[in-house]
Scaffold this active site. Sequence first.
Site, short mmCIF file in Angstrom:
data_model
loop_
_atom_site.label_atom_id
_atom_site.label_comp_id
_atom_site.label_asym_id
_atom_site.label_seq_id
_atom_site.Cartn_x
_atom_site.Cartn_y
_atom_site.Cartn_z
N GLU A 59 -2.53 -20.89 4.09
CA GLU A 59 -3.51 -20.44 4.58
C GLU A 59 -4.40 -22.32 4.70
OE1 GLU A 59 -5.96 -17.57 1.46
OE2 GLU A 59 -4.06 -16.79 1.87
N TYR A 88 -3.85 -8.55 1.73
CA TYR A 88 -4.58 -8.25 0.27
C TYR A 88 -4.96 -7.12 0.69
CZ TYR A 88 -3.33 -12.53 -2.17
OH TYR A 88 -2.68 -13.69 -2.57
N GLU A 117 2.68 -13.06 0.43
CA GLU A 117 0.97 -12.88 -0.02
C GLU A 117 1.16 -11.64 0.26
OE1 GLU A 117 -1.84 -15.56 -1.40
OE2 GLU A 117 -0.49 -17.67 -1.08
O1 AHR Z 1 -3.37 -15.21 -4.50
C1 AHR Z 1 -4.32 -15.43 -4.92
C2 AHR Z 1 -4.75 -16.45 -3.19
O2 AHR Z 1 -5.36 -16.24 -2.30
C3 AHR Z 1 -4.30 -17.09 -2.85
O3 AHR Z 1 -4.20 -19.05 -3.24
C4 AHR Z 1 -4.61 -17.94 -1.40
O4 AHR Z 1 -3.22 -18.63 -0.91
C5 AHR Z 1 -4.72 -16.39 -1.22
O5 AHR Z 1 -5.91 -16.68 -0.17
#
Ligand code: AHR
Length: 493
Positions: free
Chosen positions: A177, A244, A302
């Site tokens: 990131e 996410y 992720e």
């Molecule tokens: O998974 C948690 C966090 O989410 C990770 O450290 C980061 O890469 C993302 O923002």
Amino acid sequence: MAMPAAAQTTITIERDSEIGTIQPEVYGQFLEHLGTQLYGGLWVGEDSDIPNTDGIRDDVFAALQKLKVPVIRWPGGCYADLYHWRDGVGERTPRVNLAWGGTAEPNTFGTHEFFNLAERLGAKTYLNVNLGSGTVNEAADWLEYITGNGQTALAQERRANGRTAPWKIDYLSIGNETWGCGGRMRPAYYADLYAHWASFMTVDGEKPVMIVAGAHDGNPEFSDEVLDHPMIGEVSKGISLHYYTLPTSDWSRKGAATGFPESEWASTLERTLRMDGLIASSIAMIDSHEKLPDDYGLYIDEWGTWFDETKGRSSLWQENTIRDGVVAALNLNIFHKYADRVPMTNIAQMVNVLQAMILVDGERMTLTPTYHVFEMYVPFQNAQSLRVAMDSPTYSNGKISVPALSASAGRMKDGRLAIALVNADPAAAHAIAIPRKAGERAAGRILSGDAMDSRNTATAPDAVAPRQATIRQDGNRFTAVLPARSVSVWIVG
Ligand code: AHR
């Protein structure tokens, strides 16, 4: 149980339409030094009363073995850009974890512990080196320490620390990131740094697959500009993407993990299904860079649900319900659809953090609905992904309308079919039919919950656990009723 809607949905597996092999790494995990994932979770240390092998809890390890974990990403996340590998080899240097709340970081889990864990699990290794606060020399030394096979000082140091044979680094990324916690860089600056560092990431033995750190769902232009670097295709095999699922889309009030309204079940579905379009647009963006090789990959390193933190718990600890199980299955079905372009994904994360497989509290270990989905989907690892066609009924709530059903299919190495079926409707069961060839039999398992937030607890550890599915072999069709909030995996052969 809710009655099925009258109509029956036919789900057709296009048996001759091969998309590509579903790489086992699509079922990858992510292990960051965060909250109680390691200390208080997976890692208890050799002196603990909790049964362990070399410091790793035996119960957690045995559960992970059943998932056939194909690859583990470590040590972060944001933590990767603060991690100095020398703190975690030989005499350990205690620090605080500045990425995640200044908690104690004893560094008792370090390079040896990670690579030994992966080796015992038979998992590949995905190392994220520290670009943000480290140096290229520090990273190069780490690689030599891990992979050196000769008589160099670093290989000798590894041997003196107890490991004779070198380990293998299968995947390597430089920075995480980098548009945010990894250094707030502009894309062209990061691309230059990446290409510079990649030139010195030498390993003894087989080269790792190199992954350049890309965008999240909201800043695709970052990846686009990184890929503008004229030599990026020479120094990387693919670019990462982070996405996410937040029920509300609002980082300051994400939504609760349990006790949520139906509107947040619906918004969670709507948001998680965006993964499909996100992959499609990311692939189109990659393909628009003509200099990149045709097999340049998209690595979703992720993904998963992210809810409001639970009071009294460690960082990013959250409950895991049948909603998480449904989210996991919907995403896995999407990944199967892009098997030819998405060679790896890493759910965030493995133990006690975000959409975890396993929740650990003192001596107790609880397997989550997400764990069960990953275990049920094991037959898809290495299967040939096949196209699936259906006209799904719609689930609506307020302004949101999404397909109630999702399916994916793969031909396993032994010729049998694995079929995954999700009924994401929180209230209605749906009847389905799948064309059947003469003589074929089907057996399967189903995971469902009594309520939208059903979960496993200390007193009811199997409240959400797989049971045998009821499938009717009905002439030239298999038929079944998929209960509300359910995930099924059938094996047909
Ligand atoms: O998974 C948690 C966090 O989410 C990770 O450290 C980061 O890469 C993302 O923002």
